[in-house]
Design an enzyme around this catalytic site. Structure first.
Site, short mmCIF file in Angstrom:
data_model
loop_
_atom_site.label_atom_id
_atom_site.label_comp_id
_atom_site.label_asym_id
_atom_site.label_seq_id
_atom_site.Cartn_x
_atom_site.Cartn_y
_atom_site.Cartn_z
N PHE A 49 -1.72 10.83 0.47
CA PHE A 49 -2.90 11.69 0.57
C PHE A 49 -4.03 11.13 -0.29
CE2 PHE A 49 0.52 14.73 1.58
CZ PHE A 49 0.06 15.20 2.79
N HIS A 50 -4.26 9.85 -0.14
CA HIS A 50 -5.37 9.22 -0.85
C HIS A 50 -5.73 7.90 -0.18
CE1 HIS A 50 -1.82 7.42 -2.95
NE2 HIS A 50 -2.53 6.34 -2.68
N ALA A 51 -6.87 7.37 -0.62
CA ALA A 51 -7.27 6.00 -0.25
C ALA A 51 -7.64 5.32 -1.56
CB ALA A 51 -8.47 6.04 0.69
N ARG A 96 -3.83 7.10 3.42
CA ARG A 96 -2.41 6.93 3.76
C ARG A 96 -1.58 8.15 3.34
NH1 ARG A 96 -2.84 2.86 -0.25
NH2 ARG A 96 -4.79 2.70 0.89
#
Ligand code: T46
Length: 135
Positions: A49-51, A96
């Site tokens: 839950f991040h980039a 992702r």
């Protein structure tokens, strides 16, 4: 998807088993500065839950399998890693989410830089704003 790709490594098989060599800046498109691995993920857990703003990484599932949802502002892709001689390159500004880790799975990650929380984008709306400038 732009900024992600699979990398096939050598799988050297002999009667003693399999060996996969990985060399920084040869099989991996950056200098490896950090290695970490994710293990013992419980059923139903979704990680990520991040980039990243600048980080480049290659993910390799050394044992078992894991699914990864990749997103940019225009498209979304679902990939599965289940083969220790295949890496998934993920470049900057790709969102992702990793899930469906099978029991005993080991996800190895090779990273282009040291750990820096400031490189993370963990807010999806902010991610879209930033990524739309690039994609
Ligand atoms: C990524 C995916 C594939 C550290 O202290 N050092 C490190 O090098 C890393 C990677 C994490 N941490 C700490 C930060 C958190 O307190 O470990 C904890 C768990 O990290 P996070 O919630 O970011 O883990 P994931 O699985 O969501 O993401 C990780 C990487 O952080 C990330 O860069 O792309 O794996």
């Amino acid at each position: 998807m732009f900024n992600t790709t699979f990398i096939k490594f050598k799988d050297i098989k002999d009667k003693y088993g399999h060996l996969t060599p990985i060399e920084s800046k040869i099989n991996i498109p950056f200098e490896i500065k950090r290695v970490y691995y994710i293990t013992k993920v419980d059923d139903g857990v979704i990680r990520g839950f991040h980039a990243h703003k600048k980080l480049h990484q290659v993910l390799i599932c050394l044992n078992g399998s894991v699914k990864i949802k990749l997103k940019n502002p225009n498209s979304e892709e679902l990939v599965e890693l289940n083969e220790p001689s295949v890496g998934l390159y993920i470049g900057p500004l790709i969102w992702r989410e990793m899930f469906d880790f099978t029991e005993g799975s080991v996800l190895l990650v090779l990273a282009s830089d040291y750990y820096n929380e400031k490189d993370y984008i963990r807010n999806y709306d902010f991610y879209l704003e930033e990524a739309k400038k690039v994609f």
